[in-house]
Design a protein around this motif. Structure first.
Motif, PDB file in Angstrom:
ATOM      1  N   ALA A 197       0.854  -1.253   0.203  1.00 12.37           N
ATOM      2  CA  ALA A 197       0.130  -0.041  -0.029  1.00 12.37           C
ATOM      3  C   ALA A 197       0.904   1.342  -0.047  1.00 12.37           C
ATOM      4  O   ALA A 197       0.682   2.161  -0.732  1.00 12.37           O
ATOM      5  CB  ALA A 197      -0.999   0.086   1.126  1.00 12.37           C
ATOM      6  N   ILE A 198       1.929   1.152   0.907  1.00  9.09           N
ATOM      7  CA  ILE A 198       2.943   2.227   0.902  1.00  9.09           C
ATOM      8  C   ILE A 198       3.492   2.564  -0.548  1.00  9.09           C
ATOM      9  O   ILE A 198       3.511   3.675  -1.055  1.00  9.09           O
ATOM     10  CB  ILE A 198       3.866   2.285   1.958  1.00  9.09           C
ATOM     11  CG1 ILE A 198       3.071   2.438   3.304  1.00  9.09           C
ATOM     12  CG2 ILE A 198       4.888   3.300   1.919  1.00  9.09           C
ATOM     13  CD1 ILE A 198       3.872   1.919   4.643  1.00  9.09           C
ATOM     14  N   LEU A 199       3.958   1.679  -1.067  1.00 11.23           N
ATOM     15  CA  LEU A 199       4.597   1.609  -2.304  1.00 11.23           C
ATOM     16  C   LEU A 199       3.821   2.310  -3.447  1.00 11.23           C
ATOM     17  O   LEU A 199       4.192   3.339  -4.234  1.00 11.23           O
ATOM     18  CB  LEU A 199       5.116   0.220  -2.959  1.00 11.23           C
ATOM     19  CG  LEU A 199       5.962   0.228  -4.345  1.00 11.23           C
ATOM     20  CD1 LEU A 199       7.018   1.085  -4.455  1.00 11.23           C
ATOM     21  CD2 LEU A 199       5.998  -1.000  -4.632  1.00 11.23           C
ATOM     22  N   ALA A 200       2.451   1.723  -3.628  1.00 12.29           N
ATOM     23  CA  ALA A 200       1.799   2.483  -4.403  1.00 12.29           C
ATOM     24  C   ALA A 200       1.496   3.792  -4.260  1.00 12.29           C
ATOM     25  O   ALA A 200       1.269   4.552  -5.148  1.00 12.29           O
ATOM     26  CB  ALA A 200       0.360   1.592  -4.368  1.00 12.29           C
ATOM     27  N   ARG A 201       1.231   4.164  -2.866  1.00  9.65           N
ATOM     28  CA  ARG A 201       0.906   5.451  -2.646  1.00  9.65           C
ATOM     29  C   ARG A 201       2.123   6.487  -3.046  1.00  9.65           C
ATOM     30  O   ARG A 201       2.191   7.476  -3.260  1.00  9.65           O
ATOM     31  CB  ARG A 201       0.577   5.729  -1.282  1.00  9.65           C
ATOM     32  CG  ARG A 201      -0.664   5.274  -0.915  1.00  9.65           C
ATOM     33  CD  ARG A 201      -1.610   5.974   0.092  1.00  9.65           C
ATOM     34  NE  ARG A 201      -0.924   6.422   1.267  1.00  9.65           N
ATOM     35  CZ  ARG A 201      -1.594   6.970   2.188  1.00  9.65           C
ATOM     36  NH1 ARG A 201      -2.998   7.167   2.069  1.00  9.65           N
ATOM     37  NH2 ARG A 201      -1.011   7.457   3.356  1.00  9.65           N
ATOM     38  N   GLN A 202       3.414   5.967  -2.774  1.00  6.43           N
ATOM     39  CA  GLN A 202       4.703   6.534  -3.044  1.00  6.43           C
ATOM     40  C   GLN A 202       4.657   6.934  -4.435  1.00  6.43           C
ATOM     41  O   GLN A 202       5.276   7.828  -4.963  1.00  6.43           O
ATOM     42  CB  GLN A 202       6.081   5.825  -2.778  1.00  6.43           C
ATOM     43  CG  GLN A 202       6.217   5.744  -1.279  1.00  6.43           C
ATOM     44  CD  GLN A 202       7.469   4.902  -1.064  1.00  6.43           C
ATOM     45  OE1 GLN A 202       7.780   4.032  -1.900  1.00  6.43           O
ATOM     46  NE2 GLN A 202       7.913   4.850   0.095  1.00  6.43           N
TER      47      GLN A 202
END
Length: 340
Positions: A221-226
């Protein structure tokens, strides 16, 4: 979506084809250079770019090249069993490594080290549409009428197994019985709208507009938001600690062994943390872009379950829940018509 995440997602679709040929090591020498065949589960691909770059800056990693393959953890394990070259495997869950131990492709003492064979860790999160229009905050919200869940397929994905055990375990964490937890999972699967093949494929499906909530690794989830994804995510109060294992194969080169050691060190763990994985070393406290709170990216859930403490270890849990014929989850999927 993307640029960084979109490229990683596209690459993952062909990652499993990146290596071919007979099983075993590349035979890289203990001197400079050499090639390491790395086989990993799908969502490692982006994070490993920086990890490998930093390994190449060390004396042990100078001149070393990598042939990489990424895909659903279960599929990757089966590929190595089928002959895909591997010097090091980094998979979603222990049973996928154990299959390689059983065939003597990985040594039986692979967990006899300070980190007990674990290379990365995370927790399960609920990814929701921007603004959380369905008001999803708890596990009980997932089984409300009309909520469409996206989670990977446990037949191929390690991420799926973590997600499902977290869902089951939240009932136990709140004082419920195993019968209560099974009843919850039946309601859960009735709301499942799709079972993509891997954690990365599930994210791609959600990004494409499918479902109201995606169960995912926090780091995914964090990677996608980055990378510009416009969604929110919720860390539930009752959660499960995800621990991803890794090992070298029995005939791996000294370079592969050096890389395995590097992965648990401070530099690699910092790289992983910056991509959203919870570091093995608690002293590592980076600011993490894309996290709900970049300055405090990894809050500890009030009730954090573990496989060993709450499920009797993977050897028992994998059979109890996911056996192809007798597994509790297998039977619930059959009952609800959500087998694929």
């Amino acid at each position: 979506m993307t640029m960084k995440w979109k490229a990683a997602a596209a690459a993952s679709l062909v990652g499993a084809l990146a290596l071919s040929g007979c099983g075993g090591s590349s035979g890289a020498s203990s001197g400079g250079g050499g090639t390491v065949n790395l086989v990993g589960f799908s969502i490692l691909e982006q994070a490993n770019k920086q990890v490998i770059a930093d390994f190449n800056k060390t004396s042990a990693g100078s001149g070393v090249t990598f042939k990489q393959s990424y895909g659903a953890s279960g599929d990757q394990s089966r590929a190595v069993l089928g002959g895909q070259k591997a010097d090091i495997v980094h998979l979603s869950l222990e049973p996928d490594v154990q299959k390689l131990v059983d065939e003597k492709l990985v040594a039986s003492d692979w967990k006899d080290n300070a980190n007990k064979g674990i290379l990365t860790q995370s927790v399960v999160v609920m990814v929701v549409r921007k603004g959380n229009p369905k008001g999803i905050k708890t596990w009980d919200d997932l089984v409300k009428p009309g909520v469409k869940i996206i989670t990977p397929n446990p037949a191929s994905s390690g991420s799926a197994k973590w997600n499902i055990l977290a869902a089951y375990g939240h009932v136990l964490a709140n004082g419920g019985s195993e019968a209560d937890a099974s009843a919850y999972l039946t309601k859960f699967f009735k709301n499942v709208a799709a079972l993509p093949g891997s954690g990365r494929d599930a994210t791609t499906a959600f990004q494409g507009g499918n479902g109201d909530v995606l169960l995912s690794y926090e780091n995914e989830a964090i990677l996608a938001r980055q990378s510009g994804a416009d969604f929110d995510y919720v860390v539930p109060d009752e959660d499960l600690l995800i621990q991803n294992p890794g090992a070298v194969t029995t005939d791996a080169s000294s370079k592969a062994k050096a890389f395995l050691k590097f992965l648990t060190g401070k530099k690699a763990q910092t790289d992983y943390a910056e991509e959203g994985f919870r570091p093995l070393d608690s002293s590592i406290k980076p600011e993490v872009k894309g996290a709900n709170d970049p300055s405090d990216p990894f809050p500890t859930p009030p009730k954090l379950l573990t496989i060993d403490k709450d499920f009797g270890g993977w050897a028992d849990a994998n059979t109890k829940f996911f056996d192809e014929k007798t597994g509790l989850v297998t039977k619930i999927q059959q009952k609800t018509g959500k087998e694929s």
